[in-house]
Scaffold this active site. Structure first.
Site, PDB file in Angstrom:
ATOM      1  N   CYS A 110      17.214  -2.356  77.807  1.00 21.95           N
ATOM      2  CA  CYS A 110      16.131  -3.826  77.238  1.00 21.95           C
ATOM      3  C   CYS A 110      17.337  -4.526  76.472  1.00 21.95           C
ATOM      4  O   CYS A 110      17.071  -6.289  75.987  1.00 21.95           O
ATOM      5  CB  CYS A 110      14.869  -3.048  76.552  1.00 21.95           C
ATOM      6  SG  CYS A 110      15.705  -1.693  75.822  1.00 21.95           S
ATOM      7  N   GLU A 119      11.033   4.658  68.608  1.00 22.12           N
ATOM      8  CA  GLU A 119      11.174   3.606  68.172  1.00 22.12           C
ATOM      9  C   GLU A 119      11.084   2.796  67.156  1.00 22.12           C
ATOM     10  O   GLU A 119      10.502   1.463  67.224  1.00 22.12           O
ATOM     11  CB  GLU A 119      12.025   3.160  69.483  1.00 22.12           C
ATOM     12  CG  GLU A 119      12.445   3.859  70.601  1.00 22.12           C
ATOM     13  CD  GLU A 119      12.246   3.601  72.328  1.00 22.12           C
ATOM     14  OE1 GLU A 119      13.651   3.265  72.532  1.00 22.12           O
ATOM     15  OE2 GLU A 119      12.096   1.831  72.205  1.00 22.12           O
TER      16      GLU A 119
END
Ligand code: FUB
Ligand code: ZN
Length: 655
Positions: A423, A327
């Site tokens: 998230c 990521e």
């Protein structure tokens, strides 16, 4: 501990039609929806996180807290940081009370605060995974445990809840937590000389310092920053001591140290590397600490990382993170559009960083990026119904490619109900409900108005500002300043980068010419009433990328005001959006569409459309002149894509 039980008064009311809608959407849809998901009461399809960690059964986030509190039996489920979904949600709800008091919701949040207090250990520790299932491993595997990240998110929520509602209970949980951290971490021989694998606690401790004035919290935040990377083996040593194979999150041990920004001390880190959200949270922490400590090494690092990200590693929409692997950010100008990551949290975090930099320095470029994030890269993370979310935000996507090319499987072309790693949804919700904190920056004797989101603001010196606009659709902004005590101050208005060469400013009806100082025009105010009008350049701009960005060579993106546009299959009859060619001189019809996508301005661009070659033809043939026909290419704001029939989309169009 010296606690100043002085709830903050939110003095900015958002009146912008565009953003009031989103703020109400969060109250009416997003918060109730997310609450039901976290209580496992909603029937939802939970997508695995794009890293395929195998967690997509349910949320279990509230259940984890209930088990830790002894109210329920069972095991922890989810990521080690599953608690943070609840904390970010609580923080979002807290901010919402400042513009939309809601007794029913307040009953829920008060009960939640009590549950969190019950789940917290007497010594202040709170991380449900470790309390329920791994009590011997507390603070023993910080590379992966997210314990300080998790507590940091509670601290942010607790501070917000205290500031808006005055709840001492919410604040006490936070201070007990911070005290636990201060006892366990630091330079003393019996303390842990380390930090969390995911920055967050640093920025949170500064927020706690701001409401308590307790110097220990600021010092602790500073310690975590200067300690980071000084012993590059810190995580490895902990992993070995904890048992090398006992990973808490698969694959995280294999990530390079740069993924955690822990390969060397921050002062020696020259570029912004690694996991994008970690980087921007770290930057926000550095800027937050630098604001009070004036630590030049941290400030220098903020500048280095800011420039690196904004000038070389950011998409035109404000998204960051060029690869799904880790990521992460990759290297300068590596900004592929269809395999990228662009996590919603990273854009939200970039908005946090920009806000902090504005507090440090009055530079328009920080507010330009903040605006870019708000209207593009962050907002795209949520559907218009408030119940579907993007984790990854591509600039080019095709459902077929996402389904059939494993290298693009992380790129969804529809927003998901929820994620195993959830998230992003509540992160965006807390940004939207706290938006009023992002419009002005006050310092010394200056009020900076750096966003054009309509609002009514009241400042401590009794000055009030009524800012009116239909931004981002119109660039006409009116500031009505009321200054009953004739205070003398400077009013700074940002002239956005996209309007630099073309804007008009009038003060009390008279055209004014004021030179721009680092992105702002400053107007001295000492009268009891003043009216300022600003007309910004809302012409359609054809944008080119630096030719160092290989992915965008020979391409055009379209921007109007702060809004980046995209072409979507739903408007343009084909998934082959690359067949359209747009000239930088193309005619554009700007059209207000009050009923489309909750009210947007669309752009109809005259283009040339290539003929699609026959499927059976030899795919490679000597070059002949392409056959094209005149066509209309309809563009919509990027943030609003994927709200209709699923289909292809692209931001960068062929020239
Ligand atoms: O590690 C906690 C959060 O999960 C990160 O901030 C997100 O990027 C996701 O990986
Ligand atoms: Zn996220």
């Amino acid at each position: 501990m010296q606690t100043l039980f002085k709830p903050k008064l939110n003095h900015v009311d958002i009146t912008s039609k565009f953003w009031s809608h989103y703020q109400q959407l969060v109250v009416k849809e997003v918060l109730p929806y997310q609450w039901s998901v976290m209580n496992d009461e909603a029937s939802v399809d939970i997508s695995e996180d794009p890293q395929n960690n195998g967690i997509n059964k349910n949320s279990h986030a509230i259940a984890n807290l209930k088990i830790a509190a002894g109210q329920q039996k069972g095991h922890h489920y989810g990521f080690p940081f599953q608690d943070t979904d609840v904390y970010k949600w609580l923080e979002a709800a807290a901010y919402s009370f400042s513009y939309q008091p809601n007794n029913d919701l307040k009953t829920i949040t008060d009960t939640l605060v009590s549950l969190i207090a019950d789940a917290q250990e007497d010594n202040g520790y709170l991380s449900t995974l470790f309390q329920i299932d791994e009590p011997q491993r507390k603070f023993k595997r910080l590379q992966q445990s997210h314990e300080l990240y998790t507590m940091g998110h509670y601290i942010e929520a607790g501070v917000a809840y205290y500031q808006v509602t005055g709840s001492g209970k919410a604040l006490t949980i936070a201070t007990k937590m911070a005290d636990c951290i201060c006892r366990n971490f630091g330079a003393d021989p019996d303390q842990i000389h380390g930090y969390d694998g995911h920055p967050e606690i640093e920025l949170a401790l500064v927020k706690l310092y701001e409401v308590t004035n307790d110097q220990r919290y600021l010092d602790m935040a500073h310690y975590f920053l200067v300690e980071r990377g000084t012993d590059p083996d810190f995580f490895d040593k902990q992993n070995i001591a904890d048992g090398l194979e006992r990973d808490l999150i698969p694959n995280m041990r294999d990530m390079p140290r740069t993924y955690y920004q822990a390969d060397k001390p921050i002062k020696d880190q020259q570029t912004a590397e690694g996991h994008a959200v970690r980087v921007v949270y770290l930057c926000t922490g550095m800027a937050s600490v630098a604001l009070y400590t004036h630590d030049q090494t941290l400030l220098d690092a903020c500048h280095r990382f800011w420039n690196d990200i904004v000038k070389r590693r950011m998409y035109i929409t404000g998204n960051i993170g060029s690869t799904t692997t880790g990521e992460s950010l990759t290297y300068d100008y590596d900004l592929p559009n269809d395999t990228m990551y662009g996590e919603t949290c990273a854009s939200v975090g970039m908005a946090f960083f920009a806000k902090k930099m504005l507090q440090l320095e009055s530079k328009g470029e920080y507010a330009d990026i903040l605006e870019k994030e708000l209207f593009n890269g962050s907002l795209s993370g949520m559907s218009l119904d408030g119940k579907h979310f993007f984790y990854v935000n591509p600039l080019e996507a095709d459902p077929k490619a996402s389904a059939l090319n494993p290298g693009k499987s992380h790129v969804l072309t529809h927003r998901a109900d929820w994620f195993g790693c959830a998230c992003c949804p509540a992160n965006l919700a807390r940004l939207i409900t706290s938006l009023s904190d992002y419009l002005y920056t006050e310092k010394d004797n200056t009020i900076l108005a750096h966003q054009f989101i309509a609002n009514k603001a009241a400042f401590n010196n009794k000055v009030s500002i009524n800012q009116k606009s239909d931004f981002p659709w119109s660039g006409d902004v009116l500031f009505e300043i009321t200054n009953p005590e004739n205070c003398e101050f400077r009013f700074g208005i940002r002239i956005p980068q996209w309007s630099l060469g073309n804007y008009q400013l009038s003060i009390n009806g008279h055209l004014a010419s004021i030179s721009i100082d680092d992105g702002f025009v400053y107007i001295p105010v000492n009268e009891s009433k003043m009216t300022i009008t600003l007309s910004l350049d809302m012409s359609v701009k054809f944008m080119a990328a630096s030719n160092r960005i290989v992915a965008d060579q020979n391409k055009i993106a379209v921007q109007r005001g702060p809004v980046i546009y995209c072409a979507e299959e739903a408007d343009n009859h084909t998934s082959q959006l690359g067949l359209y060619h747009v000239s930088p001189k193309a005619n554009v019809l700007v059209k207000k569409e009050p009923t489309l996508l909750n009210g947007v301005t669309t752009l109809d661009v005259s283009a040339q459309e290539e003929e699609l070659t026959n499927a059976d033809d030899n795919p490679y043939q000597p070059l002949t002149s392409e056959k094209t026909i005149p066509a209309n290419l309809r563009l919509i704001p990027y943030y609003a894509w994927a709200n209709r029939t699923e289909g292809a989309m692209r931001v960068w169009l062929n020239r």
